[in-house]
Design a protein around this motif. Structure first.
Motif, PDB file in Angstrom:
ATOM      1  N   ALA A 291      -6.713   2.703   8.479  1.00 14.81           N
ATOM      2  CA  ALA A 291      -7.098   3.939   7.799  1.00 14.81           C
ATOM      3  C   ALA A 291      -5.871   4.677   7.273  1.00 14.81           C
ATOM      4  CB  ALA A 291      -7.882   4.841   8.752  1.00 14.81           C
ATOM      5  N   THR A 292      -4.823   4.729   8.072  1.00 13.71           N
ATOM      6  CA  THR A 292      -3.580   5.398   7.666  1.00 13.71           C
ATOM      7  C   THR A 292      -2.972   4.718   6.456  1.00 13.71           C
ATOM      8  OG1 THR A 292      -3.125   6.108   9.940  1.00 13.71           O
ATOM      9  CG2 THR A 292      -1.261   6.031   8.418  1.00 13.71           C
ATOM     10  N   GLU A 293      -2.912   3.407   6.479  1.00  8.84           N
ATOM     11  CA  GLU A 293      -2.273   2.664   5.390  1.00  8.84           C
ATOM     12  C   GLU A 293      -3.091   2.722   4.104  1.00  8.84           C
ATOM     13  OE1 GLU A 293      -1.410  -1.181   7.106  1.00  8.84           O
ATOM     14  OE2 GLU A 293      -0.341  -0.245   8.790  1.00  8.84           O
ATOM     15  N   VAL A 294      -4.403   2.695   4.228  1.00 11.38           N
ATOM     16  CA  VAL A 294      -5.265   2.849   3.050  1.00 11.38           C
ATOM     17  C   VAL A 294      -5.052   4.219   2.430  1.00 11.38           C
ATOM     18  CG1 VAL A 294      -7.659   3.074   2.275  1.00 11.38           C
ATOM     19  CG2 VAL A 294      -7.024   1.188   3.773  1.00 11.38           C
ATOM     20  N   ARG A 295      -4.980   5.263   3.259  1.00 12.04           N
ATOM     21  CA  ARG A 295      -4.750   6.623   2.750  1.00 12.04           C
ATOM     22  C   ARG A 295      -3.418   6.720   2.016  1.00 12.04           C
ATOM     23  NH1 ARG A 295      -6.817   8.505   7.636  1.00 12.04           N
ATOM     24  NH2 ARG A 295      -4.710   8.873   8.433  1.00 12.04           N
ATOM     25  N   ARG A 296      -2.402   6.055   2.544  1.00 16.02           N
ATOM     26  CA  ARG A 296      -1.099   6.089   1.893  1.00 16.02           C
ATOM     27  C   ARG A 296      -1.173   5.519   0.476  1.00 16.02           C
ATOM     28  NH1 ARG A 296       2.540   3.874   7.065  1.00 16.02           N
ATOM     29  NH2 ARG A 296       2.572   5.883   8.210  1.00 16.02           N
ATOM     30  N   LEU A 297      -1.836   4.386   0.330  1.00 18.76           N
ATOM     31  CA  LEU A 297      -1.931   3.779  -0.997  1.00 18.76           C
ATOM     32  C   LEU A 297      -2.781   4.635  -1.931  1.00 18.76           C
ATOM     33  CD1 LEU A 297      -1.207   1.486  -2.860  1.00 18.76           C
ATOM     34  CD2 LEU A 297      -3.124   0.162  -1.941  1.00 18.76           C
ATOM     35  N   GLN A 298      -3.869   5.179  -1.408  1.00 19.15           N
ATOM     36  CA  GLN A 298      -4.704   6.057  -2.233  1.00 19.15           C
ATOM     37  C   GLN A 298      -3.927   7.290  -2.696  1.00 19.15           C
ATOM     38  OE1 GLN A 298      -9.129   4.988  -0.383  1.00 19.15           O
ATOM     39  NE2 GLN A 298      -8.072   6.817   0.295  1.00 19.15           N
ATOM     40  N   GLN A 299      -3.088   7.803  -1.819  1.00 24.19           N
ATOM     41  CA  GLN A 299      -2.277   8.973  -2.171  1.00 24.19           C
ATOM     42  C   GLN A 299      -1.284   8.633  -3.269  1.00 24.19           C
ATOM     43  OE1 GLN A 299      -0.386  10.943   1.217  1.00 24.19           O
ATOM     44  NE2 GLN A 299       1.348  11.540  -0.068  1.00 24.19           N
ATOM     45  N   ILE A 300      -0.722   7.439  -3.215  1.00 24.60           N
ATOM     46  CA  ILE A 300       0.287   7.044  -4.202  1.00 24.60           C
ATOM     47  C   ILE A 300      -0.340   6.787  -5.568  1.00 24.60           C
ATOM     48  CG2 ILE A 300       1.934   5.230  -4.830  1.00 24.60           C
ATOM     49  CD1 ILE A 300       2.480   4.903  -1.790  1.00 24.60           C
ATOM     50  N   VAL A 301      -1.461   6.042  -5.603  1.00 25.36           N
ATOM     51  CA  VAL A 301      -2.038   5.641  -6.896  1.00 25.36           C
ATOM     52  C   VAL A 301      -3.102   6.625  -7.394  1.00 25.36           C
ATOM     53  CG1 VAL A 301      -1.553   3.218  -6.452  1.00 25.36           C
ATOM     54  CG2 VAL A 301      -3.798   4.139  -5.840  1.00 25.36           C
ATOM     55  N   GLY A 302      -3.560   7.510  -6.527  1.00 20.39           N
ATOM     56  CA  GLY A 302      -4.516   8.522  -6.950  1.00 20.39           C
ATOM     57  C   GLY A 302      -5.918   8.011  -7.200  1.00 20.39           C
ATOM     58  N   LYS A 303      -6.302   6.950  -6.521  1.00 17.95           N
ATOM     59  CA  LYS A 303      -7.677   6.455  -6.665  1.00 17.95           C
ATOM     60  C   LYS A 303      -8.091   5.716  -5.398  1.00 17.95           C
ATOM     61  CE  LYS A 303      -5.958   2.448  -9.272  1.00 17.95           C
ATOM     62  NZ  LYS A 303      -6.010   1.749 -10.572  1.00 17.95           N
ATOM     63  N   GLU A 304      -9.403   5.501  -5.259  1.00 21.06           N
ATOM     64  CA  GLU A 304      -9.934   4.828  -4.089  1.00 21.06           C
ATOM     65  C   GLU A 304      -9.464   3.378  -4.042  1.00 21.06           C
ATOM     66  OE1 GLU A 304     -11.960   6.178  -1.562  1.00 21.06           O
ATOM     67  OE2 GLU A 304     -11.294   8.037  -2.540  1.00 21.06           O
ATOM     68  N   ILE A 305      -9.287   2.877  -2.821  1.00 19.69           N
ATOM     69  CA  ILE A 305      -8.858   1.496  -2.629  1.00 19.69           C
ATOM     70  C   ILE A 305      -9.986   0.722  -1.953  1.00 19.69           C
ATOM     71  CG2 ILE A 305      -7.224  -0.011  -1.433  1.00 19.69           C
ATOM     72  CD1 ILE A 305      -6.049   1.525  -3.821  1.00 19.69           C
ATOM     73  N   GLY A 306     -10.387  -0.373  -2.586  1.00 18.14           N
ATOM     74  CA  GLY A 306     -11.496  -1.158  -2.040  1.00 18.14           C
ATOM     75  C   GLY A 306     -11.171  -2.607  -1.781  1.00 18.14           C
ATOM     76  N   LYS A 307      -9.899  -2.994  -1.993  1.00 18.19           N
ATOM     77  CA  LYS A 307      -9.492  -4.392  -1.811  1.00 18.19           C
ATOM     78  C   LYS A 307      -8.413  -4.492  -0.738  1.00 18.19           C
ATOM     79  CE  LYS A 307     -10.216  -5.157  -6.775  1.00 18.19           C
ATOM     80  NZ  LYS A 307     -11.548  -5.763  -6.674  1.00 18.19           N
ATOM     81  N   SER A 308      -8.413  -5.615  -0.021  1.00 23.55           N
ATOM     82  CA  SER A 308      -7.493  -5.758   1.112  1.00 23.55           C
ATOM     83  C   SER A 308      -7.150  -7.224   1.356  1.00 23.55           C
ATOM     84  CB  SER A 308      -8.150  -5.175   2.368  1.00 23.55           C
ATOM     85  OG  SER A 308      -7.367  -5.416   3.520  1.00 23.55           O
ATOM     86  N   ARG A 309      -5.931  -7.433   1.887  1.00 23.24           N
ATOM     87  CA  ARG A 309      -5.565  -8.748   2.446  1.00 23.24           C
ATOM     88  C   ARG A 309      -4.659  -8.538   3.649  1.00 23.24           C
ATOM     89  NH1 ARG A 309      -4.980 -12.608  -1.378  1.00 23.24           N
ATOM     90  NH2 ARG A 309      -2.931 -11.961  -2.096  1.00 23.24           N
TER      91      ARG A 309
END
Length: 442
Positions: A291-309
């Protein structure tokens, strides 16, 4: 519409029939448990039960799809027309094996729920898999079985038209280490220089100094080359970013680093992006890190993140997938082996994850990959020429059944240094072939 008869409809049967027919073959199905309705209907139909009624398409079920306990079934190979299959059916079935039970066993990763020997990173090893043991890991058997079933249905119902299978090409790039030396900060850089000095490795020290002062390009800064290869097909490419805290197996630059943020934003402006959950996040005690890492990426790119590896492909089923679902991830791209190329789940089509312990399909789409640069070079020790042949062979297998060919590459392995010399050509040739096949099919 194809009518499916079964004595008792359960989540396993409904899931695998929809996967085979709806997702792979592009044909809708309906289910009935009413004998009279099935017998009297004039529409195309398939009987999946323990009683055959007449001349309908019939497959006697293997008991796997009726089980509720996670018990390892006794799986013996079934030979048919020179090919090997699994989960024996009956002599009066249209096929001597049950393609639905066999496909269910593979795509759910049933074998990974059971006790198995783990590798040094506590991952499920390819050598433990049914497909590797029977030399079928490099065949998309689930797709092949689906096409075989479609052929049998067409023989009985020639009016049914199955859509022509379409090849798809999905390049993905993992950014584990954005730069080898640059932008690492004063403490990390001076510490590394001190270690090089103490070891007497003065060539390494000179390189670090040269890159630090901007006289030489960082060897992992291969982004211009990557852009050249992907030019014109940017919408088909996905980049995954590691944003975990610095640990033994998570050694990327800090997610707060301005240069790293600028790089991520630049890439996200042209390509699709996803999170690369850290090695640390795959540990049970650290499940909140995703959850923390997803929030970090969302904060940087300014959009929701739905993909992961998963970083290091640390895929612990079902725990990892459940954690992704909780954190809003819609697609995961970890389904493959680090040590081997091929089809870990026996399939080359994205499909919904089925949670065996909850006995239900989920909202998460699993997107398998077939090839990784590290697998080819480090694990399999293939020369660039051998790697190209391996990739082309797997791409052809996917093209034959109209699946999705996907791979994992890293910015750092395109540096043309040391053991990676020649692998730029592997990357370029693979993408040229994939994009050409896509363009030819448009």
């Amino acid at each position: 519409m194809i009518l499916i008869y079964t004595e008792k409809l359960n989540p396993r049967i409904e899931y695998i029939f929809r996967l085979i027919f709806n997702i792979i073959l592009g044909k809708q199905v309906a289910f009935t448990t009413k004998t009279n309705k099935f017998i009297t209907t004039t529409q195309p139909k398939l009987n999946y039960s323990y009683e055959k009624f007449g001349d309908e398409i019939y497959i006697k079920p293997h008991r796997l799809l009726y089980c509720k306990a996670l018990i390892q079934p006794d799986i013996q190979p079934v030979w048919h027309e020179g090919e090997k299959y699994f989960f024996e059916s009956s002599s009066d079935s249209v096929l001597p094996f049950d393609p639905f039970a066999a496909a269910f066993y593979l795509v759910t990763r049933y074998e990974e729920y059971l006790n198995f020997e783990k590798d040094k990173y506590k991952r499920y090893p390819a050598k433990e898999s049914l497909l590797q043991k029977h030399n079928l890991l490099k065949k998309p058997v689930v797709n092949i079985w689906a096409r075989l079933l479609a052929t049998k249905i067409n023989e009985r119902y020639p009016e049914i038209e199955f859509p022509k299978p379409e090849f798809k090409f999905l390049p993905t790039v993992d950014i584990d280490n954005a730069w080898a030396y640059a932008h690492k900060g004063f403490l990390r850089t001076t510490g590394a220089m001190a270690r090089s000095f103490l070891k007497g490795d003065f060539s390494e020290l000179r390189k670090r100094l040269s890159i630090w002062v901007g006289k030489e390009k960082d060897p992992y800064d291969t982004y211009e080359y990557i852009d050249q290869v992907f030019k014109g097909h940017e919408e088909n490419v996905i980049f995954f970013f590691l944003l975990g805290n610095y640990k033994r197996y998570d050694k990327n630059i800090s997610w707060e680093n301005k240069n790293y943020k600028d790089l991520i934003r630049s890439i996200a402006s042209r390509y699709q992006v996803g999170i690369h959950p850290s090695y640390s996040s795959s540990k049970k005690k650290n499940k909140l890190l995703v959850a923390t890492e997803v929030r970090r990426l969302q904060q940087i790119v300014g959009k929701e993140i739905g993909k992961s590896r998963q970083h290091f492909l640390r895929l612990r089923i079902p725990r990892a997938y459940r954690n992704l679902i909780r954190n809003g991830i819609k697609e995961d791209f970890s389904m493959g082996y680090p040590s081997h190329t091929g089809f870990r789940a026996g399939i080359c089509t994205p499909y919904p994850f089925y949670d065996l312990k909850k006995e239900s399909a989920t909202s998460l789409t699993v997107v398998p990959f077939q090839v990784m640069d590290v697998s080819l070079n480090v694990y399999m020790k293939l020369s660039p020429e051998e790697a190209i042949k391996e990739i082309e062979s797997l791409m052809q297998e996917v093209k034959n059944v109209g699946g999705t060919f996907s791979y994992i590459w890293h910015n750092e392995t395109l540096n043309e240094q040391g053991g990676w010399k020649g692998y730029r050509d592997v990357f370029r040739i693979m993408n040229e072939k994939g994009f050409n096949w896509i363009d030819a099919g448009k």
